[in-house]
Write a protein that holds these residues in place. Structure first.
Motif, short mmCIF file in Angstrom:
data_model
loop_
_atom_site.label_atom_id
_atom_site.label_comp_id
_atom_site.label_asym_id
_atom_site.label_seq_id
_atom_site.Cartn_x
_atom_site.Cartn_y
_atom_site.Cartn_z
N TYR A 10 0.84 -1.21 0.00
CA TYR A 10 0.00 0.00 0.00
C TYR A 10 0.87 1.25 0.00
O TYR A 10 0.64 2.19 -0.79
N PHE A 11 1.89 1.29 0.86
CA PHE A 11 2.71 2.49 0.94
C PHE A 11 3.61 2.66 -0.28
O PHE A 11 3.91 3.79 -0.68
N LEU A 12 4.03 1.56 -0.89
CA LEU A 12 4.77 1.68 -2.15
C LEU A 12 3.89 2.32 -3.22
O LEU A 12 4.36 3.16 -3.99
N ALA A 13 2.62 1.92 -3.27
CA ALA A 13 1.71 2.54 -4.23
C ALA A 13 1.52 4.02 -3.93
O ALA A 13 1.49 4.85 -4.85
N GLU A 14 1.41 4.37 -2.64
CA GLU A 14 1.30 5.77 -2.25
C GLU A 14 2.52 6.57 -2.69
O GLU A 14 2.43 7.75 -3.01
N ALA A 15 3.67 5.93 -2.70
CA ALA A 15 4.91 6.60 -3.09
C ALA A 15 5.05 6.77 -4.60
O ALA A 15 5.89 7.54 -5.06
N GLY A 16 4.25 6.03 -5.37
CA GLY A 16 4.31 6.15 -6.82
C GLY A 16 4.84 4.93 -7.54
O GLY A 16 5.16 4.99 -8.74
N VAL A 17 4.95 3.79 -6.85
CA VAL A 17 5.40 2.55 -7.48
C VAL A 17 4.18 1.80 -8.00
O VAL A 17 3.16 1.69 -7.30
N SER A 18 4.25 1.29 -9.21
CA SER A 18 3.11 0.56 -9.77
C SER A 18 2.89 -0.73 -8.98
O SER A 18 3.81 -1.29 -8.39
N THR A 19 1.64 -1.20 -9.00
CA THR A 19 1.30 -2.43 -8.28
C THR A 19 2.14 -3.61 -8.76
O THR A 19 2.67 -4.38 -7.95
N GLY A 20 2.29 -3.73 -10.07
CA GLY A 20 3.07 -4.83 -10.61
C GLY A 20 4.52 -4.79 -10.18
O GLY A 20 5.11 -5.82 -9.82
N ALA A 21 5.12 -3.60 -10.23
CA ALA A 21 6.53 -3.47 -9.85
C ALA A 21 6.72 -3.78 -8.37
O ALA A 21 7.69 -4.44 -7.98
N ALA A 22 5.80 -3.31 -7.53
CA ALA A 22 5.91 -3.55 -6.10
C ALA A 22 5.75 -5.03 -5.77
O ALA A 22 6.54 -5.60 -5.01
N GLU A 23 4.73 -5.67 -6.33
CA GLU A 23 4.49 -7.08 -6.05
C GLU A 23 5.65 -7.95 -6.54
O GLU A 23 6.06 -8.90 -5.87
N GLN A 24 6.19 -7.60 -7.69
CA GLN A 24 7.30 -8.37 -8.23
C GLN A 24 8.54 -8.22 -7.35
O GLN A 24 9.26 -9.20 -7.11
N ALA A 25 8.80 -7.03 -6.85
CA ALA A 25 9.96 -6.80 -5.99
C ALA A 25 9.83 -7.57 -4.67
O ALA A 25 10.80 -8.17 -4.19
N VAL A 26 8.64 -7.55 -4.08
CA VAL A 26 8.42 -8.30 -2.84
C VAL A 26 8.67 -9.78 -3.07
O VAL A 26 9.35 -10.46 -2.29
N ALA A 27 8.13 -10.32 -4.15
CA ALA A 27 8.30 -11.74 -4.45
C ALA A 27 9.76 -12.08 -4.70
O ALA A 27 10.25 -13.14 -4.27
#
Length: 266
Positions: free
Chosen positions: A90-107
């Motif tokens: 959620y906070f990555l999205a608030e910062a301006g990171v796309s959902t796909g990029a954030a989920e991929q980085a976490v994984a």
């Protein structure tokens, strides 16, 4: 800056694999104590005793040192690492990171970002929109370096963190590192959790949000960790970003704001 400083860096390995890394930026009179502390840290690591420890010390002229402040601190209370990762996304999205990029980085961090599923020595560089990895060497990554905390700032930070139960090496060093990352051009956000199996906390940092800490971003006992630095590919050139992270010197000499903790409600 009116005083020359020294950048001291430690890298420890065990069985040829990365074990621990840490560093500081300090005047010459502090080097002996700092070097001893870094070696002790490598020899007492929770994942085992290092069998090789390398220290490097480089002089940094006063004119090369930038100064800056710590990011604002907010703690988001989560029940477990699953809820922590939900909040981090959620906070990555608030910062301006796309959902796909954030989920991929976490994984990727969860699976081990280096080849073979190991933790990287440095950080992934990730396009904040596409999720593409941009670091030249996917095994080494990019290491934010040449940073430290002034004595006065360290005393102030410890006075504030103590009553919060957060005055430990992990938090202090992570906040300084986040300050260094956020000072580089084109940075959108940073995501990090430790490879220390006993330390489950992690954070998301961004220029607008500051340092958002989560007590749980991985299961206890998990040795895989690392960091992802998200950037705008269309902004500053990749070489300029890497040079700023790895080669410019930053002495943190100012405080950010410390906000009351919040409970994550989804």
């Amino acid at each position: 800056m009116t005083q020359d400083l020294y950048s001291i860096r430690m890298h420890a390995t065990r069985g040829g694999a990365h074990l621990s890394g840490a560093e500081g930026l300090a005047p010459s009179g502090d080097l002996e104590c700092l070097a001893a502390a870094l070696v002790r840290r490598a020899l007492e690591h929770p994942r085992g005793r290092a069998d090789a420890v390398r220290l490097s010390v480089d002089a940094v002229e006063a004119a090369e040192v930038r100064t800056g402040r710590l990011p604002d601190l907010t703690t988001i209370v989560v029940e477990d690492w699953r809820q922590g990762r939900e909040a981090a996304l959620y906070f990555l999205a608030e910062a301006g990171v796309s959902t796909g990029a954030a989920e991929q980085a976490v994984a990727t961090l969860a699976a081990g970002a280096a080849p073979g599923g190991e933790s990287m020595r440095g950080a992934m560089l990730v396009d904040a929109h596409s999720g593409d990895r941009l670091e030249p060497d996917p095994a080494r990554g990019v290491r934010a370096s040449r940073m430290g905390l002034s004595r006065d700032a360290e005393r102030q930070l410890r006075r504030v963190l103590g009553p919060l139960g957060l005055d430990n090496e992990h938090v202090r060093e992570a906040m300084v590192l986040a300050a260094k990352v956020l000072s580089a051009p084109g940075i959108v956000a940073e995501l990090c959790w430790s490879d220390d199996p006993d330390y489950t906390a992690g954070y998301v940092a961004s220029p607008a949000l500051g340092y958002v800490r989560f007590p749980h971003l991985k299961p206890k006992g998990e040795e895989r960790g690392g960091r992802a630095i998200f950037l705008r590919r269309e902004g500053s050139g990749l070489d300029a970003v890497i040079a700023s992270l790895e080669s410019s010197a930053l002495l943190v000499d100012g405080m950010g704001e410390f906000h009351p903790q919040r409970v994550w409600k989804g």
